[in-house]
Write a protein that holds these residues in place. Structure first.
Motif, short mmCIF file in Angstrom:
data_model
loop_
_atom_site.label_atom_id
_atom_site.label_comp_id
_atom_site.label_asym_id
_atom_site.label_seq_id
_atom_site.Cartn_x
_atom_site.Cartn_y
_atom_site.Cartn_z
N ALA A 1 0.70 -1.17 0.05
CA ALA A 1 0.02 -0.03 -0.07
C ALA A 1 0.83 1.25 0.07
CB ALA A 1 -0.99 0.10 1.09
N ILE A 2 1.80 1.33 0.85
CA ILE A 2 2.58 2.54 0.84
C ILE A 2 3.53 2.89 -0.35
CG2 ILE A 2 4.71 3.28 2.12
CD1 ILE A 2 2.07 3.40 3.70
N LYS A 3 3.96 1.68 -1.26
CA LYS A 3 4.69 1.81 -2.50
C LYS A 3 3.87 2.40 -3.29
CE LYS A 3 8.16 -1.57 -1.48
NZ LYS A 3 8.68 -2.85 -2.14
N ALA A 4 2.33 1.97 -3.37
CA ALA A 4 1.44 2.19 -4.29
C ALA A 4 1.20 3.87 -3.90
CB ALA A 4 0.26 1.36 -4.38
N TYR A 5 0.70 4.29 -2.87
CA TYR A 5 0.63 5.70 -2.51
C TYR A 5 1.69 6.54 -2.93
CZ TYR A 5 -3.83 5.37 0.05
OH TYR A 5 -5.10 5.03 0.63
N GLN A 6 2.95 6.07 -2.54
CA GLN A 6 4.15 6.95 -2.88
C GLN A 6 4.38 6.98 -4.26
OE1 GLN A 6 6.97 4.90 -0.52
NE2 GLN A 6 6.82 6.31 1.14
N SER A 7 4.12 6.13 -5.15
CA SER A 7 4.36 5.89 -6.56
C SER A 7 3.17 6.49 -7.50
CB SER A 7 4.70 4.76 -7.02
OG SER A 7 3.62 3.88 -7.32
N GLY A 8 1.93 6.51 -6.81
CA GLY A 8 0.86 7.31 -7.34
C GLY A 8 0.01 6.23 -8.06
N ALA A 9 0.45 4.79 -7.95
CA ALA A 9 -0.04 3.60 -8.48
C ALA A 9 -1.64 3.60 -8.36
CB ALA A 9 0.39 2.35 -8.11
N GLN A 10 -2.41 3.51 -9.37
CA GLN A 10 -3.81 3.32 -9.44
C GLN A 10 -4.31 2.49 -10.73
OE1 GLN A 10 -6.87 4.80 -7.73
NE2 GLN A 10 -5.58 5.27 -6.06
N PRO A 11 -4.87 1.36 -10.48
CA PRO A 11 -5.46 0.84 -9.26
C PRO A 11 -4.30 0.32 -8.34
CG PRO A 11 -5.92 -0.56 -11.17
CD PRO A 11 -5.28 0.59 -11.79
#
Length: 169
Positions: free
Chosen positions: A72-82
């Motif tokens: 989750a943290i990596k996704a938030y930091q990189s702006g990954a969506q979905p």
């Protein structure tokens, strides 16, 4: 019985006893899973990184903190969506109370819920790829409460992969 037979019997009994104790120490009671989704409280979630705090107004009047696993943290930091499969978000919630020391501050009061979202696009395909769990004092809430999870996220956060919380760096 001969002495060497007694020694072998004692050694055998000790081995069985030690193996039984080791297995009992490793076994933990099964976790209670949420109805509908089968989500459980993740191990070690209280040590996860903070994604963002929030204050919920009336009628809930709660202080909240959303934590995330490494995915989750990596996704938030990189702006990954979905969000990628394996993302787990945990929201801790408490009633907020007036601080006795600072009149301008609210502090956590009684804990209300721990809510969990688990991303698995295949397993939870019918609910946008997310499974939900709501826990009160470590026990899953009833099925009626879990039926409200996806509908709320779908109505309000579908454009953000069904996630309300934004990252507070």
């Amino acid at each position: 019985m001969k002495p060497h037979q007694l020694v072998l019997l004692a050694a055998s009994c000790c081995s069985v006893l030690l193996a039984s104790v080791a297995m009992a120490m490793q076994a933990s009671p099964p976790k209670e899973a949420s109805p509908i989704y089968g989500v459980t409280l993740p191990d070690g979630y209280r040590q996860w990184q903070l994604i963002a705090p929030a204050q919920e107004g009336a009628p809930l009047n709660e202080l909240r903190a959303v934590l995330g696993n490494r995915t989750a943290i990596k996704a938030y930091q990189s702006g990954a969506q979905p969000f990628p499969d394996g993302t787990v978000l945990v929201k801790l919630a408490w009633k907020h109370e007036q601080s006795p020391e600072f009149e301008s501050a609210s502090i956590p009061g009684d804990a209300t819920t721990v809510q969990v979202m688990v991303k698995d696009a295949k397993k939870y395909a019918s609910t946008g790829g997310w499974g939900y769990g709501r826990f009160v004092r470590g026990k899953p809430a009833d099925e009626a409460q879990h039926k409200t999870c996806f509908a709320c996220h779908e109505a309000r956060a579908k454009a953000r992969d069904y996630v309300f919380t934004r990252y507070a760096p």
